[in-house]
Design a protein around this motif. Sequence first.
Motif, short mmCIF file in Angstrom:
data_model
loop_
_atom_site.label_atom_id
_atom_site.label_comp_id
_atom_site.label_asym_id
_atom_site.label_seq_id
_atom_site.Cartn_x
_atom_site.Cartn_y
_atom_site.Cartn_z
N ALA A 119 35.00 35.33 34.64
CA ALA A 119 35.77 35.08 36.30
C ALA A 119 35.25 36.50 36.29
CB ALA A 119 37.57 35.30 35.15
N VAL A 120 36.07 36.33 37.39
CA VAL A 120 36.05 37.57 38.81
C VAL A 120 37.64 38.37 38.46
CG1 VAL A 120 35.51 37.63 41.14
CG2 VAL A 120 33.91 36.73 40.16
N ILE A 121 38.05 39.79 38.27
CA ILE A 121 38.96 40.06 38.10
C ILE A 121 39.21 40.79 39.35
CG2 ILE A 121 40.22 41.34 36.26
CD1 ILE A 121 38.78 39.88 34.46
N LEU A 122 40.13 41.31 39.75
CA LEU A 122 40.56 42.74 40.85
C LEU A 122 41.42 43.29 40.26
CD1 LEU A 122 39.98 40.65 44.16
CD2 LEU A 122 38.05 41.11 42.42
N LYS A 123 41.67 44.75 40.38
CA LYS A 123 42.81 45.25 40.39
C LYS A 123 44.05 45.45 41.45
CE LYS A 123 41.97 48.64 37.95
NZ LYS A 123 41.54 50.13 37.71
N ASP A 124 44.53 44.86 41.62
CA ASP A 124 45.81 45.27 42.26
C ASP A 124 45.91 44.13 43.84
OD1 ASP A 124 47.58 46.80 40.86
OD2 ASP A 124 46.30 48.45 42.15
N GLN A 125 45.17 42.81 43.03
CA GLN A 125 44.77 42.33 44.46
C GLN A 125 44.68 40.59 43.69
OE1 GLN A 125 44.84 42.85 47.62
NE2 GLN A 125 44.82 45.07 47.28
N ASP A 126 45.09 39.48 44.68
CA ASP A 126 45.22 37.60 43.41
C ASP A 126 44.56 36.82 44.30
OD1 ASP A 126 47.07 37.90 45.62
OD2 ASP A 126 48.99 37.01 44.35
N ALA A 130 39.53 39.60 49.17
CA ALA A 130 39.89 40.81 48.86
C ALA A 130 39.35 41.56 48.16
CB ALA A 130 41.25 41.31 47.78
N ILE A 131 37.97 40.80 47.79
CA ILE A 131 36.90 41.45 47.34
C ILE A 131 35.86 42.59 48.13
CG2 ILE A 131 35.16 40.31 47.24
CD1 ILE A 131 34.42 40.30 44.23
N LYS A 132 36.05 41.45 49.14
CA LYS A 132 35.04 42.83 50.36
C LYS A 132 35.06 44.30 50.38
CE LYS A 132 33.50 41.55 54.83
NZ LYS A 132 33.56 40.85 56.49
N GLY A 133 33.71 44.27 50.16
CA GLY A 133 33.46 46.29 50.85
C GLY A 133 33.57 46.55 49.00
N GLN A 134 34.16 46.09 48.04
CA GLN A 134 34.92 46.62 46.78
C GLN A 134 32.80 47.00 46.15
OE1 GLN A 134 37.76 45.71 44.60
NE2 GLN A 134 38.78 44.63 46.78
N THR A 135 33.26 47.68 44.38
CA THR A 135 31.65 48.29 43.76
C THR A 135 32.57 47.28 42.85
OG1 THR A 135 31.90 50.45 44.93
CG2 THR A 135 31.20 49.67 42.80
N VAL A 136 32.00 46.02 42.66
CA VAL A 136 31.71 44.77 41.49
C VAL A 136 31.03 45.45 40.35
CG1 VAL A 136 31.97 42.15 40.95
CG2 VAL A 136 32.36 43.18 43.30
N ASN A 137 32.18 45.74 39.63
CA ASN A 137 31.12 46.33 37.95
C ASN A 137 30.93 44.67 37.37
OD1 ASN A 137 33.38 48.40 38.83
ND2 ASN A 137 31.91 49.43 36.86
N LEU A 138 29.05 44.56 36.67
CA LEU A 138 28.99 43.35 35.98
C LEU A 138 27.92 43.55 35.01
CD1 LEU A 138 26.48 41.95 37.92
CD2 LEU A 138 28.73 41.00 39.25
N VAL A 181 37.40 51.87 39.20
CA VAL A 181 36.95 50.47 38.48
C VAL A 181 38.37 49.80 39.59
CG1 VAL A 181 36.76 48.56 37.07
CG2 VAL A 181 35.64 50.97 37.11
N THR A 182 38.20 48.57 40.37
CA THR A 182 39.04 47.60 41.11
C THR A 182 38.68 46.11 40.93
OG1 THR A 182 37.69 47.76 43.18
CG2 THR A 182 39.69 49.62 42.58
N ALA A 183 36.97 46.35 40.60
CA ALA A 183 36.90 44.65 40.76
C ALA A 183 36.15 44.63 39.54
CB ALA A 183 36.05 44.34 42.19
N MET A 184 35.36 43.29 38.82
CA MET A 184 34.66 42.95 37.64
C MET A 184 35.07 41.78 37.48
SD MET A 184 35.56 44.12 33.93
CE MET A 184 34.79 45.95 34.10
N VAL A 185 33.39 41.61 36.84
CA VAL A 185 33.17 40.22 36.81
C VAL A 185 33.45 40.42 34.77
CG1 VAL A 185 31.71 37.82 37.01
CG2 VAL A 185 32.29 39.26 39.12
N THR A 186 33.27 39.17 34.29
CA THR A 186 33.10 38.74 32.81
C THR A 186 33.38 37.51 32.58
OG1 THR A 186 33.21 40.57 31.07
CG2 THR A 186 34.99 39.88 32.04
N TRP A 187 32.86 37.74 30.19
CA TRP A 187 33.60 36.73 30.06
C TRP A 187 34.45 36.75 29.00
CZ3 TRP A 187 28.32 38.50 30.49
CH2 TRP A 187 28.13 39.18 30.11
#
Length: 355
Positions: A119-126, A130-138, A181-187
């Motif tokens: 899944a792609v998980i965002l902080k305080d955004q659903d 909203a992911i545009k411009g964010q740093t994504v940890n994966l 950390v505001t955006a993440m993709v993990t399993w």
Amino acid sequence: MKIATKIATVLTLSAALAVSTSSLALAKTDFKVAWSIYVGWMPWGYAADTGIVQKWADKYGITIEVTQFNDYVESMNQYTAGAYDAVTLTNMDGLSIPAAGGVDTTAVIVGDFSNGNDAVILKDQDTLAAIKGQTVNLVEFSVSHYLLARALESVGMSERDVNVVNTSDPDMVGAFQTADVTAMVTWNPMVSEILALPDAYKAFDSAQIPGEIIDMMVANTDVLAENPDFGKALVGIWYDTMAVMTAETPEGAAAREAMGVASGTDQAGFEAQLAATKLFATPADAVAFTASPDLGTTMDRVRTFLFDKGLLGSGAPSADVIGIELPDGTVLGDTGNVKLRFDDSYMSMAADGSL
């Protein structure tokens, strides 16, 4: 799990060169199987612990040693180097590691596909936009990276619209709880842990790209050719175990509990992960999925992604550099360099009772 890195590819290639391929192709009676912890692969440990592996090995007069690896990449490295005859991996990693490392590999069992476990998980955004411009940890170059690419594509964006930061999977849960950390993709199981946090929202998951993240048991093609009873034993083990773990009986519940505990959770946690997994519990279901034209479309997407990331070998001129053979004999890529094969014949034997 599910990590495919440039470093791993280089390591596996050099290791594979040190092994005589002729020695792998000899007929033999002793076989070694490697697996790592993930919901779709827990049945291998259970089968070894409960005598199902022994049952099928005895049927064919062979021995099968099943070994759990805590490090997924290391299990694939060891397989690619020739230390193991078979290993659990994803369709993407099968192409980028053993196949790209020169080891002709056959998918004997297509066990499941991720149907929400990634899944792609965002902080305080659903919303995904909203992911545009964010740093994504994966985990870079993993199926998480692939999922991000497919998610961005679904909303008209590309990786140029975000900043990817490589993060190891054990650090995911803790990292999400930091302010940066505001955006993440993990399993899973990390997905479940993170989504339990009050500020976490799932914006996209693998259920939206069904059938693309596939979990398999693969074996060395030369070993299979010389020892078809090994392939028969593998599918016999798998579907015997499927029958137990999917049964709505006390034995089935006990099996799911045992697999949950072995993977660091409990029966409820394991069953929650199963619910996000499209498990092919019967061989007929697995054969139907593997023989579908959709598999070719998926593997074309996967090989294009891997080529774009430089994971099909140093200096690869195009995504066609490695041939991928589908069950009907169709080959994607170089017909003279087929290194990943989808073979539904062993699963078909299980389906028609001819094992």
